[in-house]
Design an enzyme around this catalytic site. Structure first.
Site, PDB file in Angstrom:
ATOM      1  N   ARG A 249       0.583  -1.188  -0.065  1.00 48.26           N
ATOM      2  CA  ARG A 249       0.099  -0.194  -0.182  1.00 48.26           C
ATOM      3  C   ARG A 249       0.646   0.907   0.080  1.00 48.26           C
ATOM      4  O   ARG A 249       1.818   1.369   0.559  1.00 48.26           O
ATOM      5  CB  ARG A 249      -0.616   0.056   1.021  1.00 48.26           C
TER       6      ARG A 249
ATOM      7  N   ARG B  96      -3.240  11.073   1.091  1.00 50.26           N
ATOM      8  CA  ARG B  96      -3.615  11.524   1.591  1.00 50.26           C
ATOM      9  C   ARG B  96      -4.113  12.433   1.430  1.00 50.26           C
ATOM     10  O   ARG B  96      -3.487  13.118   1.077  1.00 50.26           O
ATOM     11  CB  ARG B  96      -3.487  12.158   3.569  1.00 50.26           C
TER      12      ARG B  96
ATOM     13  N   ASP C 129       7.552  -2.164  15.689  1.00 47.54           N
ATOM     14  CA  ASP C 129       8.277  -0.601  16.421  1.00 47.54           C
ATOM     15  C   ASP C 129       7.903  -0.770  18.069  1.00 47.54           C
ATOM     16  O   ASP C 129       7.397  -1.550  18.642  1.00 47.54           O
ATOM     17  CB  ASP C 129       6.726   0.265  15.869  1.00 47.54           C
TER      18      ASP C 129
ATOM     19  N   GLU D  85      22.222   9.303   7.224  1.00 41.35           N
ATOM     20  CA  GLU D  85      21.808   7.771   7.738  1.00 41.35           C
ATOM     21  C   GLU D  85      21.917   7.362   6.354  1.00 41.35           C
ATOM     22  O   GLU D  85      21.344   8.041   4.875  1.00 41.35           O
ATOM     23  CB  GLU D  85      20.041   7.363   7.519  1.00 41.35           C
TER      24      GLU D  85
ATOM     25  N   ARG E  36      19.429  -5.530   6.407  1.00 40.60           N
ATOM     26  CA  ARG E  36      20.205  -3.864   5.918  1.00 40.60           C
ATOM     27  C   ARG E  36      20.774  -3.145   7.466  1.00 40.60           C
ATOM     28  O   ARG E  36      19.962  -3.380   8.340  1.00 40.60           O
ATOM     29  CB  ARG E  36      19.174  -3.779   5.266  1.00 40.60           C
TER      30      ARG E  36
ATOM     31  N   TYR F 208      10.268  -6.965  12.196  1.00 34.24           N
ATOM     32  CA  TYR F 208      10.542  -5.746  12.252  1.00 34.24           C
ATOM     33  C   TYR F 208       9.512  -4.769  13.578  1.00 34.24           C
ATOM     34  O   TYR F 208       8.016  -5.368  13.240  1.00 34.24           O
ATOM     35  CB  TYR F 208      10.277  -4.791  10.822  1.00 34.24           C
TER      36      TYR F 208
ATOM     37  N   ARG G  11      18.771   9.899   4.152  1.00 33.91           N
ATOM     38  CA  ARG G  11      17.969  11.189   5.170  1.00 33.91           C
ATOM     39  C   ARG G  11      18.984  12.291   6.400  1.00 33.91           C
ATOM     40  O   ARG G  11      20.036  11.547   6.823  1.00 33.91           O
ATOM     41  CB  ARG G  11      17.005  10.675   6.365  1.00 33.91           C
TER      42      ARG G  11
HETATM   43  C1  LIG Z   1      16.628   3.179  12.207  1.00 33.81           C
HETATM   44  C2  LIG Z   1      15.991   2.208  13.187  1.00 33.81           C
HETATM   45  C3  LIG Z   1      14.389   3.932  13.221  1.00 33.81           C
HETATM   46  C4  LIG Z   1      12.942   2.882  14.355  1.00 33.81           C
HETATM   47  N1  LIG Z   1      12.814   4.206  14.593  1.00 33.81           N
HETATM   48  C5  LIG Z   1      11.597   3.784  14.930  1.00 33.81           C
HETATM   49  C6  LIG Z   1      11.131   4.529  15.137  1.00 33.81           C
HETATM   50  O1  LIG Z   1      10.124   6.298  14.858  1.00 33.81           O
HETATM   51  N2  LIG Z   1       9.342   4.659  16.295  1.00 33.81           N
HETATM   52  C7  LIG Z   1       9.454   3.393  16.606  1.00 33.81           C
HETATM   53  O2  LIG Z   1       8.339   2.690  17.301  1.00 33.81           O
HETATM   54  N3  LIG Z   1      11.142   2.004  16.198  1.00 33.81           N
HETATM   55  C8  LIG Z   1      11.280   2.088  15.687  1.00 33.81           C
HETATM   56  N4  LIG Z   1      12.627   2.003  15.695  1.00 33.81           N
HETATM   57  C9  LIG Z   1      11.987   0.120  16.193  1.00 33.81           C
HETATM   58  C10 LIG Z   1      12.615   0.241  17.592  1.00 33.81           C
HETATM   59  O3  LIG Z   1      14.128   0.591  17.653  1.00 33.81           O
HETATM   60  C11 LIG Z   1      12.633  -1.297  18.318  1.00 33.81           C
HETATM   61  O4  LIG Z   1      11.119  -1.575  18.052  1.00 33.81           O
HETATM   62  C12 LIG Z   1      12.657  -1.744  19.336  1.00 33.81           C
HETATM   63  O5  LIG Z   1      14.230  -1.846  19.254  1.00 33.81           O
HETATM   64  C13 LIG Z   1      12.739  -3.382  19.863  1.00 33.81           C
HETATM   65  O6  LIG Z   1      13.437  -3.154  21.045  1.00 33.81           O
HETATM   66  P1  LIG Z   1      14.365  -4.847  21.696  1.00 33.81           P
HETATM   67  O7  LIG Z   1      14.243  -4.672  22.661  1.00 33.81           O
HETATM   68  O8  LIG Z   1      13.480  -6.005  20.923  1.00 33.81           O
HETATM   69  O9  LIG Z   1      15.611  -4.830  20.805  1.00 33.81           O
HETATM   70  P2  LIG Z   1      17.020  -3.829  21.244  1.00 33.81           P
HETATM   71  O10 LIG Z   1      16.594  -2.615  21.480  1.00 33.81           O
HETATM   72  O11 LIG Z   1      18.521  -4.072  19.899  1.00 33.81           O
HETATM   73  O12 LIG Z   1      17.653  -4.741  22.399  1.00 33.81           O
HETATM   74  C14 LIG Z   1      17.941  -5.726  21.546  1.00 33.81           C
HETATM   75  C15 LIG Z   1      19.572  -5.558  23.179  1.00 33.81           C
HETATM   76  O13 LIG Z   1      19.516  -6.633  23.170  1.00 33.81           O
HETATM   77  C16 LIG Z   1      21.042  -6.218  23.594  1.00 33.81           C
HETATM   78  N5  LIG Z   1      21.729  -7.905  22.829  1.00 33.81           N
HETATM   79  C17 LIG Z   1      22.312  -8.740  21.650  1.00 33.81           C
HETATM   80  N6  LIG Z   1      22.628 -10.012  22.147  1.00 33.81           N
HETATM   81  C18 LIG Z   1      22.743  -9.942  23.475  1.00 33.81           C
HETATM   82  C19 LIG Z   1      24.180 -10.803  23.473  1.00 33.81           C
HETATM   83  N7  LIG Z   1      24.323 -11.964  23.614  1.00 33.81           N
HETATM   84  N8  LIG Z   1      24.495 -10.229  25.256  1.00 33.81           N
HETATM   85  C20 LIG Z   1      24.247  -9.244  26.226  1.00 33.81           C
HETATM   86  N9  LIG Z   1      23.364  -8.124  25.118  1.00 33.81           N
HETATM   87  C21 LIG Z   1      22.589  -8.463  23.935  1.00 33.81           C
HETATM   88  C22 LIG Z   1      21.474  -5.557  22.548  1.00 33.81           C
HETATM   89  O14 LIG Z   1      22.851  -5.120  22.639  1.00 33.81           O
HETATM   90  C23 LIG Z   1      20.649  -4.374  22.175  1.00 33.81           C
HETATM   91  O15 LIG Z   1      20.861  -3.478  23.538  1.00 33.81           O
HETATM   92  C24 LIG Z   1      13.497   1.643  14.633  1.00 33.81           C
HETATM   93  C25 LIG Z   1      13.778   1.214  14.513  1.00 33.81           C
HETATM   94  C26 LIG Z   1      15.523   1.061  13.571  1.00 33.81           C
HETATM   95  C27 LIG Z   1      16.388   0.181  12.884  1.00 33.81           C
END
Ligand SMILES: Cc1cc2nc3c(=O)[nH]c(=O)nc-3n(C[C@H](O)[C@H](O)[C@H](O)COP(=O)(O)OP(=O)(O)OC[C@H]3O[C@@H](n4cnc5c(N)ncnc54)[C@H](O)[C@@H]3O)c2cc1C
Length: 368
Positions: free
Chosen positions: A172, A176, A350, A300, A249, A348, A280
């Site tokens: 999609r 708007r 959020d 970026e 990616r 992915y 960006r």
């Molecule tokens: C470029 C980008 C922009 C984004 N923008 C948005 C946005 O605008 N709005 C939105 O809602 N979401 C956004 N997101 C999504 C958001 O980043 C994720 O929802 C969020 O980070 C997921 O949280 P998490 O706890 O699953 O993982 P993470 O935040 O990645 O945390 C996982 C942690 O585990 C740790 N870890 C991994 N393996 C090990 C290991 N073996 N030992 C110890 N520690 C370890 C890592 O170091 C990390 O700190 C974006 C993502 C990206 C990539």
């Protein structure tokens, strides 16, 4: 077996922090480890000159999940930031998402009817089933929007020509027909005042956190330290890539400090032409309405990814999803480990969805 903790949480991102908070609140003993030297996962912000810099990419909190909005508001006050990015195509500035402001600028028109007529006419360039992403995009929004705002940006993001990308990537393309520059359709939106790191620190208050500790490097020490492990790192890495490595990616960020108060007038500018290598530029102060005399901007750059680098966007194609399914089977055999979050579930997510998913896990584990 004599365990030191009820729960070991690997990863201090939002998934791990929410689970840790809820387990601790229920009187469980909890240890959180992270291999980075900070908490908050990819939400981490570094403060420079009073400006919170989004180190792993711009993060805007937006949700329609009332329970998640109420939940995060326990740990932070959210400001009134509304994401309204702008696209720069060869110096022409267009509002995003595609809306009446965009169309008015592009075609010097005023009404939704005029815009609809132009788009409907241009969509006719594609007859039959779209064979690739280019055809799919044109069949949805017409040639002008595709050429100026989609083509170059998408090709940079994927590192491939739109004619070589499958049509299904774009299902999609919301258009708007109102003068509304709010990027998201969600009910709630904002940036936590004081930054995301502070919000996660509040979740982790009272909980033991060890930073700079990689579970996989210190497996012997941590594998049996707790009754249960919540693992939020990459699932394929946990199993030593035994089935092969999942693809992502990658991104590369270049941040600089500029001696001016206001560089681009908005937090996010997308560069949509193909020959500018970044996608960006983020000007971080605008997320929090900063008025400091200096500013920090980040370019970026999307790039190919290899194992060991920071993983950003999962490549959710059939090949990778099949591979992930194999790891899910292996994970089922790990009795005391639960995999969660964007890396643990190769998804992915959020921020609001990852918090919702962690709260669901809390419900299942503590049967509420
Ligand atoms: C470029 C980008 C922009 C984004 N923008 C948005 C946005 O605008 N709005 C939105 O809602 N979401 C956004 N997101 C999504 C958001 O980043 C994720 O929802 C969020 O980070 C997921 O949280 P998490 O706890 O699953 O993982 P993470 O935040 O990645 O945390 C996982 C942690 O585990 C740790 N870890 C991994 N393996 C090990 C290991 N073996 N030992 C110890 N520690 C370890 C890592 O170091 C990390 O700190 C974006 C993502 C990206 C990539």
């Amino acid at each position: 077996m004599n365990y030191q903790y009820d729960y070991l949480i690997v990863g201090a991102g939002p998934f791990g922090a929410v689970f840790a908070h809820e387990a601790y609140k229920r009187g469980k003993s909890v240890l959180v480890i992270d291999r980075r030297n900070h908490v908050a996962g990819n939400l981490y912000c570094e403060s420079k000159d009073g400006i919170n810099i989004h180190v792993y990419g711009a993060h805007i909190f937006h949700t329609s999940l009332k329970h998640v909005w109420d939940y995060v508001n326990q740990f932070a006050e959210f400001n009134h930031y509304v994401n309204s990015p702008v696209a720069n195509y060869k110096g022409e500035m267009y509002n995003l998402p595609f809306n009446m402001n965009t169309f008015s600028k592009m075609w010097n028109i005023r009404t939704p009817k005029e815009a609809e007529a132009i788009i409907t006419e241009q969509r006719k360039a594609i007859t039959g089933n779209p064979k690739n992403l280019e055809e799919q995009a044109i069949s949805l929004v017409g040639t002008d929007i595709y050429e100026k705002l989609i083509k170059g940006y998408t090709e940079k993001q994927w590192g491939r020509k739109c004619t070589e990308l499958p049509a299904f990537i774009i299902k999609r393309l919301p258009v708007r027909y109102t003068y509304d520059n709010n990027y998201f359709n969600d009910r709630y939106q904002g940036i936590p005042e004081g930054g995301y790191t502070k919000m996660i620190e509040r979740m982790l208050e009272g909980i033991e956190v060890r930073l700079g500790v990689d579970f996989l490097v210190h497996r012997d020490e941590y594998q049996s330290i707790a009754k249960k492990i919540i693992y939020t790192g990459p699932i394929d890495e946990y199993f030593g890539y035994s089935e092969g490595s999942l693809e992502y990616r990658g991104l590369h960020f270049e941040t600089e400090c500029l001696e001016e108060e206001n560089h681009q007038g908005v937090a996010v500018v997308n560069y949509t032409e193909g020959n500018i290598p970044y996608t960006r530029i983020i000007e971080h102060k605008h997320f929090e309405f900063g008025t400091q005399p200096v500013t920090y901007v980040t370019k970026e750059y999307p790039r190919d990814w290899t194992v060991g680098e920071e993983a950003y966007y999962p490549v959710n194609d059939v090949k990778n999803l099949d591979l992930y399914a194999k790891y899910v089977e292996l994970a089922k055999q790990e009795d005391n480990v639960i995999f969660g979050g964007r890396l643990g579930e190769y998804k992915y997510y959020d921020m609001d969805k990852v918090i919702a998913s962690s709260l669901e896990l809390v419900k299942r584990v503590f049967i509420i």
